[in-house]
Design a protein around this motif. Structure first.
Motif, PDB file in Angstrom:
ATOM      1  N   GLN A   1      -0.449   5.191 -14.256  1.00  0.00           N
ATOM      2  CA  GLN A   1      -1.072   4.856 -15.537  1.00  0.00           C
ATOM      3  C   GLN A   1      -0.517   3.550 -16.097  1.00  0.00           C
ATOM      4  OE1 GLN A   1      -3.498   6.893 -16.871  1.00  0.00           O
ATOM      5  NE2 GLN A   1      -3.856   5.387 -18.456  1.00  0.00           N
ATOM      6  N   PHE A   2       0.774   3.364 -15.967  1.00  0.00           N
ATOM      7  CA  PHE A   2       1.403   2.195 -16.582  1.00  0.00           C
ATOM      8  C   PHE A   2       1.543   0.999 -15.647  1.00  0.00           C
ATOM      9  CE2 PHE A   2       3.115   5.617 -19.354  1.00  0.00           C
ATOM     10  CZ  PHE A   2       2.514   5.189 -20.525  1.00  0.00           C
ATOM     11  N   ASP A   3       1.571   1.217 -14.329  1.00  0.00           N
ATOM     12  CA  ASP A   3       1.915   0.101 -13.457  1.00  0.00           C
ATOM     13  C   ASP A   3       1.119   0.055 -12.155  1.00  0.00           C
ATOM     14  OD1 ASP A   3       3.434  -2.200 -13.391  1.00  0.00           O
ATOM     15  OD2 ASP A   3       5.088  -1.267 -12.304  1.00  0.00           O
ATOM     16  N   TYR A   4      -0.070   0.610 -12.107  1.00  0.00           N
ATOM     17  CA  TYR A   4      -0.832   0.640 -10.854  1.00  0.00           C
ATOM     18  C   TYR A   4      -1.126  -0.760 -10.335  1.00  0.00           C
ATOM     19  CZ  TYR A   4      -4.449   1.546  -7.417  1.00  0.00           C
ATOM     20  OH  TYR A   4      -5.184   1.584  -6.257  1.00  0.00           O
ATOM     21  N   GLY A   5      -1.409  -1.692 -11.207  1.00  0.00           N
ATOM     22  CA  GLY A   5      -1.745  -3.046 -10.787  1.00  0.00           C
ATOM     23  C   GLY A   5      -0.619  -3.766 -10.081  1.00  0.00           C
ATOM     24  N   ASN A   6       0.623  -3.383 -10.314  1.00  0.00           N
ATOM     25  CA  ASN A   6       1.774  -4.035  -9.694  1.00  0.00           C
ATOM     26  C   ASN A   6       2.288  -3.322  -8.444  1.00  0.00           C
ATOM     27  OD1 ASN A   6       1.827  -6.077 -11.640  1.00  0.00           O
ATOM     28  ND2 ASN A   6       3.032  -4.791 -13.020  1.00  0.00           N
ATOM     29  N   LEU A   7       1.707  -2.180  -8.128  1.00  0.00           N
ATOM     30  CA  LEU A   7       2.165  -1.410  -6.969  1.00  0.00           C
ATOM     31  C   LEU A   7       1.482  -1.913  -5.705  1.00  0.00           C
ATOM     32  CD1 LEU A   7       2.035   2.209  -8.418  1.00  0.00           C
ATOM     33  CD2 LEU A   7       4.065   0.828  -8.007  1.00  0.00           C
ATOM     34  N   PRO A   8       2.169  -1.871  -4.568  1.00  0.00           N
ATOM     35  CA  PRO A   8       1.508  -2.233  -3.304  1.00  0.00           C
ATOM     36  C   PRO A   8       0.513  -1.139  -2.913  1.00  0.00           C
ATOM     37  CG  PRO A   8       3.726  -1.455  -2.879  1.00  0.00           C
ATOM     38  CD  PRO A   8       3.573  -1.531  -4.372  1.00  0.00           C
ATOM     39  N   ARG A   9      -0.376  -1.467  -2.002  1.00  0.00           N
ATOM     40  CA  ARG A   9      -1.326  -0.462  -1.514  1.00  0.00           C
ATOM     41  C   ARG A   9      -0.578   0.681  -0.857  1.00  0.00           C
ATOM     42  NH1 ARG A   9      -5.373  -2.605   2.494  1.00  0.00           N
ATOM     43  NH2 ARG A   9      -5.537  -0.395   2.804  1.00  0.00           N
ATOM     44  N   LEU A  10      -1.141   1.855  -0.984  1.00  0.00           N
ATOM     45  CA  LEU A  10      -0.541   3.026  -0.340  1.00  0.00           C
ATOM     46  C   LEU A  10      -0.884   2.997   1.147  1.00  0.00           C
ATOM     47  CD1 LEU A  10      -1.519   5.760  -2.954  1.00  0.00           C
ATOM     48  CD2 LEU A  10       0.701   4.651  -2.684  1.00  0.00           C
ATOM     49  N   PRO A  11       0.119   3.074   2.017  1.00  0.00           N
ATOM     50  CA  PRO A  11      -0.175   3.089   3.460  1.00  0.00           C
ATOM     51  C   PRO A  11      -0.959   4.345   3.838  1.00  0.00           C
ATOM     52  CG  PRO A  11       2.167   2.755   3.048  1.00  0.00           C
ATOM     53  CD  PRO A  11       1.542   3.090   1.741  1.00  0.00           C
ATOM     54  N   LEU A  12      -1.944   4.188   4.686  1.00  0.00           N
ATOM     55  CA  LEU A  12      -2.800   5.309   5.063  1.00  0.00           C
ATOM     56  C   LEU A  12      -2.013   6.449   5.687  1.00  0.00           C
ATOM     57  CD1 LEU A  12      -5.616   6.541   5.353  1.00  0.00           C
ATOM     58  CD2 LEU A  12      -5.803   5.392   7.547  1.00  0.00           C
ATOM     59  N   LEU A  13      -1.046   6.121   6.516  1.00  0.00           N
ATOM     60  CA  LEU A  13      -0.310   7.159   7.247  1.00  0.00           C
ATOM     61  C   LEU A  13       1.025   7.540   6.594  1.00  0.00           C
ATOM     62  CD1 LEU A  13      -1.043   5.968  10.875  1.00  0.00           C
ATOM     63  CD2 LEU A  13      -2.248   7.680   9.523  1.00  0.00           C
ATOM     64  N   ALA A  14       1.222   7.163   5.347  1.00  0.00           N
ATOM     65  CA  ALA A  14       2.489   7.487   4.681  1.00  0.00           C
ATOM     66  C   ALA A  14       2.702   8.990   4.579  1.00  0.00           C
ATOM     67  CB  ALA A  14       2.533   6.861   3.292  1.00  0.00           C
ATOM     68  N   GLY A  15       1.647   9.731   4.328  1.00  0.00           N
ATOM     69  CA  GLY A  15       1.775  11.176   4.185  1.00  0.00           C
ATOM     70  C   GLY A  15       1.900  11.925   5.493  1.00  0.00           C
ATOM     71  N   VAL A  16       1.594  11.271   6.603  1.00  0.00           N
ATOM     72  CA  VAL A  16       1.618  11.951   7.901  1.00  0.00           C
ATOM     73  C   VAL A  16       3.027  12.421   8.269  1.00  0.00           C
ATOM     74  CG1 VAL A  16       1.167  11.626  10.372  1.00  0.00           C
ATOM     75  CG2 VAL A  16      -0.441  10.778   8.696  1.00  0.00           C
ATOM     76  N   THR A  17       4.027  11.781   7.699  1.00  0.00           N
ATOM     77  CA  THR A  17       5.412  12.188   7.965  1.00  0.00           C
ATOM     78  C   THR A  17       5.597  13.672   7.666  1.00  0.00           C
ATOM     79  OG1 THR A  17       6.130   9.993   7.334  1.00  0.00           O
ATOM     80  CG2 THR A  17       7.815  11.691   7.425  1.00  0.00           C
ATOM     81  N   PHE A  18       4.983  14.130   6.596  1.00  0.00           N
ATOM     82  CA  PHE A  18       5.110  15.545   6.242  1.00  0.00           C
ATOM     83  C   PHE A  18       4.398  16.447   7.242  1.00  0.00           C
ATOM     84  CE2 PHE A  18       6.175  15.437   1.438  1.00  0.00           C
ATOM     85  CZ  PHE A  18       7.425  14.973   1.763  1.00  0.00           C
ATOM     86  N   ALA A  19       3.316  15.984   7.818  1.00  0.00           N
ATOM     87  CA  ALA A  19       2.633  16.781   8.838  1.00  0.00           C
ATOM     88  C   ALA A  19       3.502  16.910  10.081  1.00  0.00           C
ATOM     89  CB  ALA A  19       1.283  16.159   9.181  1.00  0.00           C
ATOM     90  N   VAL A  20       4.216  15.841  10.431  1.00  0.00           N
ATOM     91  CA  VAL A  20       5.128  15.885  11.580  1.00  0.00           C
ATOM     92  C   VAL A  20       6.273  16.864  11.295  1.00  0.00           C
ATOM     93  CG1 VAL A  20       6.750  14.523  12.959  1.00  0.00           C
ATOM     94  CG2 VAL A  20       4.517  13.578  12.358  1.00  0.00           C
TER      95      VAL A  20
END
Length: 149
Positions: free
Chosen positions: A25-44
């Motif tokens: 809400q406060f800082d989305y414009g300054n954040l880098p893009r979310l990597p597509l496979l960032a969440g896959v670590t949890f699946a592993v």
């Protein structure tokens, strides 16, 4: 140590949701893009815990448990995994809730929506694997002895 309660998971998910939603809400414009496979670590991690749970379950059922320390460590891993999965699942859900409605106006929101979906699914898999591992580590009920004679 007690087994993970549903309310513990709900509280962790709500906390993760609140932290990430406020950050977006406060800082989305300054954040880098979310990597597509960032969440896959949890699946592993979920797959590794599934393998561990099947191993522990077969050893407990066959009576081949040699040390309680290993089982206690597995319970601690299971509890930590389910709570971390719930916290970050709430975070990924907040990310999705923030970017999905904005995908028409922000180009980055389309890719971030996909990343958030991968993260939510992977987090749910980790929670499920953690709870299953915790279940597999329970001591089976003692069988009543047969009366002799």
């Amino acid at each position: 140590m007690h087994f993970t309660r549903p309310r513990d998971l709900v509280v962790a998910a709500i906390a993760g949701f609140a932290v990430v939603y406020l950050l977006f809400q406060f800082d989305y414009g300054n954040l880098p893009r979310l990597p597509l496979l960032a969440g896959v670590t949890f699946a592993v991690l979920a797959a590794a815990e599934l393998v561990l749970s099947l191993s522990i379950r077969s050893r407990i059922r066959s009576g081949r448990v040699t040390g309680a320390v290993g089982i206690a460590r597995a319970v601690a891993l299971a509890k930590a995994s389910s709570l971390a999965g719930a916290f970050l699942g709430g975070g990924w859900l907040a990310a999705f809730g923030y970017v999905f409605p904005r995908r028409d106006e922000l180009a980055a929101a389309v890719a971030d929506s996909r990343s958030a979906v991968v993260g939510v699914v992977s987090s749910a898999l980790l929670v499920a694997a953690g709870l299953w591992l915790e279940h597999c580590c329970r001591t089976p009920p003692e069988k009543p002895e047969r009366p002799t004679g």
